[in-house]
Enzyme design. Structure first.
Site, mmCIF file in Angstrom:
data_model
loop_
_atom_site.group_PDB
_atom_site.id
_atom_site.type_symbol
_atom_site.label_atom_id
_atom_site.label_comp_id
_atom_site.label_asym_id
_atom_site.label_seq_id
_atom_site.Cartn_x
_atom_site.Cartn_y
_atom_site.Cartn_z
ATOM 1 N N ASN A 7 43.529 33.795 47.439
ATOM 2 C CA ASN A 7 44.640 34.710 47.691
ATOM 3 C C ASN A 7 45.926 33.920 47.482
ATOM 4 O O ASN A 7 46.329 33.133 48.332
ATOM 5 C CB ASN A 7 44.542 35.236 49.125
ATOM 6 C CG ASN A 7 45.609 36.267 49.439
ATOM 7 O OD1 ASN A 7 46.492 36.525 48.630
ATOM 8 N ND2 ASN A 7 45.526 36.847 50.621
ATOM 9 N N ARG A 94 42.314 37.996 44.983
ATOM 10 C CA ARG A 94 42.992 39.174 45.513
ATOM 11 C C ARG A 94 44.204 39.447 44.624
ATOM 12 O O ARG A 94 45.074 38.588 44.477
ATOM 13 C CB ARG A 94 43.452 38.913 46.942
ATOM 14 C CG ARG A 94 44.242 40.062 47.485
ATOM 15 C CD ARG A 94 44.837 39.752 48.819
ATOM 16 N NE ARG A 94 45.557 40.908 49.301
ATOM 17 C CZ ARG A 94 46.671 40.843 50.014
ATOM 18 N NH1 ARG A 94 47.169 39.687 50.347
ATOM 19 N NH2 ARG A 94 47.261 41.935 50.412
ATOM 20 N N HIS A 183 46.112 47.323 51.233
ATOM 21 C CA HIS A 183 45.111 46.925 52.244
ATOM 22 C C HIS A 183 43.740 47.503 51.921
ATOM 23 O O HIS A 183 42.919 47.687 52.825
ATOM 24 C CB HIS A 183 45.481 47.419 53.665
ATOM 25 C CG HIS A 183 46.616 46.688 54.302
ATOM 26 N ND1 HIS A 183 47.518 47.313 55.151
ATOM 27 C CD2 HIS A 183 46.990 45.388 54.245
ATOM 28 C CE1 HIS A 183 48.398 46.424 55.572
ATOM 29 N NE2 HIS A 183 48.110 45.243 55.041
ATOM 30 N N ARG A 244 58.913 45.414 58.362
ATOM 31 C CA ARG A 244 59.173 46.534 57.440
ATOM 32 C C ARG A 244 59.345 47.823 58.230
ATOM 33 O O ARG A 244 58.621 48.062 59.203
ATOM 34 C CB ARG A 244 58.006 46.706 56.458
ATOM 35 C CG ARG A 244 57.915 45.600 55.450
ATOM 36 C CD ARG A 244 56.760 45.835 54.489
ATOM 37 N NE ARG A 244 56.055 44.596 54.246
ATOM 38 C CZ ARG A 244 54.741 44.483 54.118
ATOM 39 N NH1 ARG A 244 53.970 45.547 54.204
ATOM 40 N NH2 ARG A 244 54.206 43.316 53.911
ATOM 41 N N GLU A 387 38.879 40.614 54.984
ATOM 42 C CA GLU A 387 39.195 40.989 53.599
ATOM 43 C C GLU A 387 38.567 40.020 52.612
ATOM 44 O O GLU A 387 38.120 40.420 51.539
ATOM 45 C CB GLU A 387 40.720 41.026 53.413
ATOM 46 C CG GLU A 387 41.344 42.216 54.117
ATOM 47 C CD GLU A 387 42.847 42.097 54.290
ATOM 48 O OE1 GLU A 387 43.279 41.448 55.260
ATOM 49 O OE2 GLU A 387 43.592 42.648 53.475
#
Ligand code: ADP
Length: 411
Positions: A7, A94, A183, A244, A387
């Site tokens: 990642n 990813r 996600h 955010r 993940e």
């Protein structure tokens, strides 16, 4: 053999090395501060006594290629002390944005690289560092297949009425403006885990999955497939997040620009980096916010209330979208650990058959935890996400599928 998940961010590379046979994590690590100054690598390896030993090394690393060489070097010098085969089966990357081109993972060839490059305008901060790692590993280990696993791909099953924005349609046709969602690996992973735990095939399950970490998103899954999700063209839309803002009247952007004279870029930066929990109470770490709220900090209290209220609104709307909900899944750092957030996000929903058992909810989370009350018609599960494991599985599946091997072991 080994499967490596990579990642790659703008100044960091996270990696996890799995045993192909049973997906045991043999090694993992994080290289931070690529660029000017010294980079720091934290590497962990599985030992024969079944625990993880941590190694920290620093080095001047100016780019991702050097970073990957450094990781391969440290991993070579500090391999797992377990008796595990050393050959690589594949590298799984990813990749944040797959646009509408990629509905599933893909073995990376020159054409795939060109397509991921074409998607850079949709993810200018994320796709470039992903590509750098892909290119570097192809060069360093040309014998090993690379697979791209996209954050957006799982949500490509959304119907047009869910993914279109109510904008002039040429914006979609010309500029690809639509909801993509992110996600994906996490929503997909917890859906599989829920299916396994409940003993019900995914195709028969309707779920609301809540990934609540620094970034946060909700998804409505019908028969295991995403039919709506809260993040949109970018990961800015939807739930309130660490920094955010999530859902916002689009006019705020223009109004603020006129009132403050700030550029659109400056305001975009504020909405991404200075808003959400941080904007409301000055902190973006939920643990710290909860501690301050307990000590009487009104803004911290408000931040938690707003965070949970937004989640509750999404649960209500996705309930309406799905018609029947079998389970609500909480995951991500906050979803897995904050009993308060879980409780307040579901308060007052008994009419929908959603009710929590306070005692179960407070129990420490380890593995899958069932937290609904006896009366609740909807199951409520806390499921730790993974993940990287999902990306490893998709990588194995994609390579085997390309090689014509039928059936993937149910790891
Ligand atoms: P990321 O999206 O960066 O992967 P994580 O999924 O690790 O983030 O989630 C980080 C968030 O989880 C932080 O806000 C952190 O405070 C929160 N968190 C972790 N443990 C707890 C806890 N015990 N109680 C409340 N919040 C927690």
């Amino acid at each position: 053999m080994r499967v490596v998940v990579v990642n790659s961010g703008s100044s960091s590379i996270k990696y996890k090395v799995f045993a192909l046979e049973d997906l045991t994590t043999l090694m993992e690590g994080l290289l931070e501060r690529i660029g000017p100054g010294e980079a720091r690598l934290k590497h962990r390896r599985l030992t024969v006594s079944d625990d993880y030993e941590e190694i920290i090394e620093t080095r001047f690393i100016t780019n991702h290629r050097e970073g990957l060489e450094f990781i391969l070097d440290v991993a070579g010098r500090y391999p797992t002390t377990r008796d595990a085969p050393r050959e690589f089966f594949g590298f799984g990357h990813r990749v944040v944005h797959g646009g509408e081109v990629f509905r599933k993972p893909v073995i990376i060839d020159d054409e795939a690289i060109r397509q991921i490059e074409d998607l850079i305008p949709l993810a200018p901060l994320h796709n470039p560092p992903n590509l750098v790692a892909i290119r570097a590993l192809r060069e360093l280990r040309p014998d090993v297949p690379n697979v791209a696993v996209f954050d957006t791909a799982f949500h490509q099953s959304m119907p047009p009425k869910a993914f279109h924005y109510a904008l002039p349609s040429e914006f979609y046709r010309m500029h690809h403006v639509r909801r993509y969602g992110f996600h994906g690996s996490s929503h997909q992973y917890v859906a599989k885990e829920a299916s396994r735990y409940l003993g019900i095939p995914e195709e028969q399950l309707n779920l609301i999955t809540l990934h609540l970490g620094n970034g946060a998103s909700a998804s409505a899954l019908h028969g295991g497939k995403s039919i709506d999700t809260s993040m949109g063209l970018t990961p800015l839309e939807g739930l309130i997040m660490g920094t955010r803002c999530g859902d916002l009247d689009p006019a705020v952007h223009f109004y603020l620009s006129r009132k403050t004279g700030k550029s659109f870029e400056a305001i975009e930066d504020i909405l991404n980096k200075e808003s959400g929990l941080k904007g409301i109470c000055g902190m973006n770490d939920m643990r710290e916010i909860q501690r301050c709220a307990e000590d009487g900090d009104d803004q911290a209290e408000l931040a938690i209330e707003m965070f949970c209220y937004r989640i509750k609104k999404y649960i209500g709307s996705y309930y309406a979208v799905l018609g029947r909900v079998d389970a609500i899944i909480f995951t991500g750092g906050i979803g897995e650990n904050s009993a308060r957030v879980r409780k307040e996000s579901c308060e007052g929903l008994t009419a929908l058959g959603i009710s929590l058992d306070d005692h179960r909810n407070e129990e420490a989370s380890f593995g899958v935890l069932e937290i609904q009350s006896e009366e609740s018609r909807v199951k409520m599960l806390v499921i730790p996400t993974d993940e990287e494991r999902e990306i490893a599985l998709q990588t194995i599946h994609t390579i085997r599928h390309a090689a014509g091997v039928k059936g993937v072991p149910n790891l």
